[in-house]
Design a protein around this motif. Structure first.
Motif, PDB file in Angstrom:
ATOM      1  N   GLN A   6       0.821  -1.206   0.000  1.00  0.00           N
ATOM      2  CA  GLN A   6       0.000   0.000   0.000  1.00  0.00           C
ATOM      3  C   GLN A   6       0.857   1.258   0.000  1.00  0.00           C
ATOM      4  O   GLN A   6       0.560   2.230  -0.701  1.00  0.00           O
ATOM      5  N   GLU A  45       0.721   4.192  -2.807  1.00  0.00           N
ATOM      6  CA  GLU A  45       0.391   5.596  -2.523  1.00  0.00           C
ATOM      7  C   GLU A  45       1.515   6.540  -2.922  1.00  0.00           C
ATOM      8  O   GLU A  45       1.265   7.680  -3.328  1.00  0.00           O
ATOM      9  N   PRO A 104       1.511   6.295  -7.422  1.00  0.00           N
ATOM     10  CA  PRO A 104       0.188   5.844  -7.878  1.00  0.00           C
ATOM     11  C   PRO A 104       0.096   5.765  -9.398  1.00  0.00           C
ATOM     12  O   PRO A 104       0.897   6.349 -10.123  1.00  0.00           O
ATOM     13  N   ARG A 125      -6.150  -1.928   2.544  1.00  0.00           N
ATOM     14  CA  ARG A 125      -6.983  -0.908   1.903  1.00  0.00           C
ATOM     15  C   ARG A 125      -8.267  -0.670   2.708  1.00  0.00           C
ATOM     16  O   ARG A 125      -8.713   0.463   2.861  1.00  0.00           O
ATOM     17  N   ARG A 183      -7.334   1.190   5.753  1.00  0.00           N
ATOM     18  CA  ARG A 183      -6.921   2.549   5.373  1.00  0.00           C
ATOM     19  C   ARG A 183      -8.117   3.486   5.267  1.00  0.00           C
ATOM     20  O   ARG A 183      -7.962   4.708   5.321  1.00  0.00           O
ATOM     21  N   GLY A 201      -3.750   2.075  -7.029  1.00  0.00           N
ATOM     22  CA  GLY A 201      -3.202   3.225  -6.326  1.00  0.00           C
ATOM     23  C   GLY A 201      -3.879   4.528  -6.689  1.00  0.00           C
ATOM     24  O   GLY A 201      -3.639   5.547  -6.053  1.00  0.00           O
ATOM     25  N   MET A 261      -5.723   6.890  -3.957  1.00  0.00           N
ATOM     26  CA  MET A 261      -5.412   6.399  -2.628  1.00  0.00           C
ATOM     27  C   MET A 261      -4.337   7.233  -1.937  1.00  0.00           C
ATOM     28  O   MET A 261      -4.017   7.006  -0.795  1.00  0.00           O
ATOM     29  N   ARG A 262      -3.748   8.154  -2.631  1.00  0.00           N
ATOM     30  CA  ARG A 262      -2.676   8.925  -2.034  1.00  0.00           C
ATOM     31  C   ARG A 262      -3.250   9.927  -1.057  1.00  0.00           C
ATOM     32  O   ARG A 262      -4.040  10.790  -1.408  1.00  0.00           O
ATOM     33  N   ARG A 263      -2.822   9.827   0.207  1.00  0.00           N
ATOM     34  CA  ARG A 263      -3.338  10.697   1.251  1.00  0.00           C
ATOM     35  C   ARG A 263      -2.187  11.223   2.063  1.00  0.00           C
ATOM     36  O   ARG A 263      -1.086  10.692   2.031  1.00  0.00           O
TER      37      ARG A 263
END
Length: 243
Positions: A114, A118, A121, A195, A198, A233, A236-238
């Protein structure tokens, strides 16, 4: 056979990636301690593995076998994935967890995959699960087709901590316990479970959980776990605080 000049060139290319890759993983998992650096060891690995995390002076370090490091892009994913294991160890001491525990392997491998998704991505799902190597779409499609069976088996074996159960879900070699399940099928299950976690937990929180909580959270995540609609991905980038 790989020549000395080629090995030296590969090692030099990886050294360029390490500061940015390790730094990005440290930021993603919310860890910083100048007095406890992330050690990275480059070596010729005798064609056994391209990268791994293993103990060095009582804690995990990053090992990369230069003769198996992939082309640009693949090597970056490998650095991100294996560095995530090392930083996870700094947060939670995972080197003290069972070497062959199914529950903790789902969390550690899912988290490392993960993190790489992220931080880089937009790739195909199988690239994150195989460090960028092409040709594994059919493997992932089989995992998708057999998903309910795989998850049910893993749920039943979640408390196992022996080499054969671990091999059935996380290694390429055959295990008598695997039956006809796809090899390494624990990797997409671990990623799907992370995920799900998350959705309500930030990466640094997940990386800090002690083993009892890991077992509890993973068991809960596996309940009615669907094959994710998107493992690539995208979206999902945070930030490290979960925003």
């Amino acid at each position: 056979m790989t020549g000395a000049a080629d090995l030296a060139a590969r090692a030099a290319a990886v050294r360029v990636l390490l500061p940015a890759g390790v730094g990005a993983v440290c930021a993603a998992l919310g860890w910083s301690d100048p007095g406890d650096p992330v050690e990275c060891v480059l070596l010729v690995g005798l064609h056994r593995a391209n990268g791994w995390a293993d103990t060095l002076d009582g804690r995990l370090a990053l090992f990369l076998a230069v003769e198996q490091v992939g082309p640009p892009g693949d090597d970056w994913l490998l650095v991100l994935h294996e560095a995530a294991h090392v930083v996870h160890d700094r947060r939670a001491g995972i080197h003290e967890w069972p070497d062959h525990g199914v529950a903790n392997a789902l969390l550690t491998e899912g988290l490392a995959t993960q993190v790489s998704a992220e931080l880089d991505p937009g790739r195909r799902a199988e690239e994150y699960l195989w460090f960028g190597h092409p040709g594994y779409r059919s493997w992932l499609d089989e995992c998708r087709l057999r998903w309910s069976q795989i998850v049910d088996r893993i749920r039943d074996d979640l408390d196992a901590a022996d080499p054969e159960h671990h091999a059935a879900y996380f290694l390429m070699r055959d295990s008598p316990l695997a039956g006809n399940l796809p090899t390494r099928c624990g990797y997409p299950v671990g990623l799907a479970a992370v995920r799900r976690l998350r959705e309500t937990h930030a990466l640094p929180d997940i990386a800090s959980w002690p083993l009892p909580r890991v077992r509890e959270e993973v068991r809960r995540a596996l309940a009615d776990l669907p094959f994710p609609a998107d493992l690539s991905g995208h979206g999902m980038r945070r930030s490290a605080d979960g925003s």
